[in-house]
Write a protein that holds these residues in place. Structure first.
Motif, mmCIF file in Angstrom:
data_model
loop_
_atom_site.group_PDB
_atom_site.id
_atom_site.type_symbol
_atom_site.label_atom_id
_atom_site.label_comp_id
_atom_site.label_asym_id
_atom_site.label_seq_id
_atom_site.Cartn_x
_atom_site.Cartn_y
_atom_site.Cartn_z
ATOM 1 N N THR A 85 1.015 -1.183 0.098
ATOM 2 C CA THR A 85 0.128 0.068 -0.015
ATOM 3 C C THR A 85 0.805 1.097 0.093
ATOM 4 N N TYR A 86 0.276 2.348 -0.432
ATOM 5 C CA TYR A 86 1.061 3.813 -0.357
ATOM 6 C C TYR A 86 1.115 4.249 0.894
ATOM 7 N N SER A 87 2.124 5.178 1.363
ATOM 8 C CA SER A 87 2.163 5.680 2.553
ATOM 9 C C SER A 87 0.961 6.970 2.429
ATOM 10 N N ALA A 88 0.480 7.361 3.531
ATOM 11 C CA ALA A 88 -0.530 8.205 3.452
ATOM 12 C C ALA A 88 -0.016 9.534 3.236
ATOM 13 N N ASP A 89 1.259 9.682 3.843
ATOM 14 C CA ASP A 89 1.826 11.113 3.806
ATOM 15 C C ASP A 89 2.505 11.501 2.341
ATOM 16 N N GLU A 90 2.987 10.187 1.509
ATOM 17 C CA GLU A 90 3.329 10.600 0.200
ATOM 18 C C GLU A 90 2.556 10.156 -0.934
ATOM 19 N N GLY A 91 1.951 9.061 -0.825
ATOM 20 C CA GLY A 91 1.345 8.492 -2.090
ATOM 21 C C GLY A 91 2.102 8.128 -3.303
ATOM 22 N N ALA A 92 1.623 8.249 -4.271
ATOM 23 C CA ALA A 92 2.556 8.104 -5.505
ATOM 24 C C ALA A 92 3.399 9.036 -5.790
ATOM 25 N N GLY A 93 4.648 9.039 -5.899
ATOM 26 C CA GLY A 93 5.556 10.162 -5.913
ATOM 27 C C GLY A 93 5.956 10.450 -7.353
ATOM 28 N N GLU A 94 6.537 11.553 -7.642
ATOM 29 C CA GLU A 94 6.974 12.102 -8.895
ATOM 30 C C GLU A 94 8.307 11.220 -9.368
ATOM 31 N N VAL A 95 9.244 10.954 -8.217
ATOM 32 C CA VAL A 95 10.455 10.314 -8.414
ATOM 33 C C VAL A 95 10.571 9.127 -7.650
ATOM 34 N N GLN A 96 9.882 9.120 -6.494
ATOM 35 C CA GLN A 96 10.194 7.898 -5.708
ATOM 36 C C GLN A 96 8.761 7.830 -5.074
ATOM 37 N N THR A 97 8.452 6.436 -4.784
ATOM 38 C CA THR A 97 7.190 5.966 -3.970
ATOM 39 C C THR A 97 7.565 4.999 -2.968
ATOM 40 N N PRO A 98 7.376 5.325 -1.721
ATOM 41 C CA PRO A 98 7.406 4.315 -0.731
ATOM 42 C C PRO A 98 6.021 3.567 -0.619
ATOM 43 N N LEU A 99 6.399 2.152 -0.693
ATOM 44 C CA LEU A 99 5.313 1.295 -0.310
ATOM 45 C C LEU A 99 5.385 0.390 0.778
#
Length: 397
Positions: free
Chosen positions: A329-343
């Motif tokens: 799932t996505y991090s509630a604070d970051e979501g899907a990022g422009e360059v990086q995406t925490p999962l």
């Protein structure tokens, strides 16, 4: 071997990010669309594919005929490559493209442009007025298929055409018939509130029931109104086609005698937003892979890229779905990022630097605006790499 293992094995020599198309899933989805169409031809919506090679592959399958394009420059380009019978689904105000259409006998024969007002007709005539050896331009009239209730206080459906009643269509058809060089050949009415809205959404059961009630009432209203419009316009001119429906409503729309063909696009790739229909179940065919580049914590990985939201009302359902491995799932604070995406999730514990996470886009063709090519997968191998529109240097929208 599960899908994740197949995809990882097939693409082991590739460095992500990249996109793939599972051919077995594509063919299964196409076959199901044909089954649901019950013998009526399906016009292929190019905006949901955006790869000429894939579009040609689909058009070569039984049951599919013609293209529903999204811009006139796109249609002109497709015709120049040999694609035939293209209806541009949206009105155009591209003067140069209209002039090219009017001056090209083959394009004028194969392309039909969309209108919903006399203003469109005036614009087209102005744009082509100086064209030498002007060709006749084929016209399709767009009809409002939205559902209106409570005296107009409630509306469901896309805000498209002002043509809603038979008399509206007759007025425009009558005006068009008086204009040399323009010929009405078709009608289109897209019931977005049925074809593009899943009737089994997650969450509230009451909301899902309300959607189904609305869709049932809308379908009953539209079958009468669309039939009356078609009959009225046929008194003025011969129509070659009446187009309706979309992936989510095919089996309903084909029941209408007035409709001669249906449209489909998203059903080929089966993106995330099309998981929530009771009437059919597709197979995810188009995916993209992002590499794990960081491990901030035991149950967290970070992948490169990922901020590829779909068009429409902003919300979580417009984000790509972390698909394989399941449970991320996505991090509630970051979501899907422009360059990086925490999962986040337990599945992250088994991922290492360089591993892939496979995503599904919320919509279909929009994914192809992010990648120059699609790697076509059969079983556990890549059999071909084909360009997307973007890969051929085409960015129509």
């Amino acid at each position: 071997m599960d899908d994740r293992q197949r995809y990882d094995l097939a693409t082991a020599a590739l460095d992500p990010p990249f996109a793939v198309l599972d051919l077995a899933a594509l063919h299964a989805n196409a076959a199901d669309l044909v089954r649901r169409a019950g013998g009526k031809p399906i016009r292929v919506a190019s905006k949901s594919i955006r790869s000429r090679a894939v579009l040609e592959r689909v058009l070569g399958m039984p049951g599919f005929h013609g293209v529903l394009a999204f811009t006139l420059p796109e249609a002109l380009w497709l015709v120049s490559t040999g694609v035939r019978d293209i209806v541009v689904a949206y009105p155009t105000v591209d003067r140069q493209a209209l002039a090219r259409l009017a001056g090209d006998a083959r394009a004028a024969r194969e392309i039909t442009v969309m209108v919903d007002s006399t203003d469109h007709l005036d614009f087209i005539e102005s744009a082509v007025s100086e064209v030498a050896n002007r060709q006749e331009i084929r016209i399709c009239m767009d009809i409002d298929a939205g559902f209106v209730a409570l005296g107009g206080r409630f509306r469901a459906g896309a805000l498209r055409s002002p043509i809603r009643e038979p008399e509206d269509a007759v007025d425009l058809a009558t005006d068009l018939a008086k204009r040399p060089g323009l010929r009405l050949v078709g009608l289109m009415a897209y019931e977005a509130q049925i074809a593009g809205v899943g009737d089994d959404p997650p969450g509230s059961a009451a909301f899902a029931k309300a959607i189904r009630v609305m869709q049932g009432r809308s379908a009953r209203e539209l079958i009468v109104r669309r039939g009356r419009i078609v009959n009225a316009v046929r008194q003025i001119c011969d129509l070659e086609f009446v187009n309706g429906g979309g992936t989510g409503s095919i089996e309903k729309t084909v029941r209408e005698k007035a409709v001669t063909e249906v449209a489909a696009g998203s059903g080929f790739f089966h993106p995330r937003l099309f998981d929530f229909y009771r009437g059919f179940t597709g197979r995810p065919a188009a995916l993209f892979a992002l590499p794990v580049v960081r491990r901030p914590a035991l149950d967290v990985v970070t992948v490169l890229g990922g901020g590829y939201p779909a068009s429409g009302t902003p919300g979580a359902n417009r984000l790509p779905q972390p698909y394989l491995p399941a449970g991320l799932t996505y991090s509630a604070d970051e979501g899907a990022g422009e360059v990086q995406t925490p999962l986040l999730g337990q599945a992250a514990q088994d991922l290492r630097i360089g591993d892939r996470v496979w995503f599904r886009h919320a919509k279909a063709g929009e994914m192809c605006e992010r990648f120059a090519s699609l790697h076509l997968i059969e079983d556990d191998r890549v059999v071909e790499e084909v360009p997307t529109y973007r890969g051929e240097g085409k960015t129509f929208l």
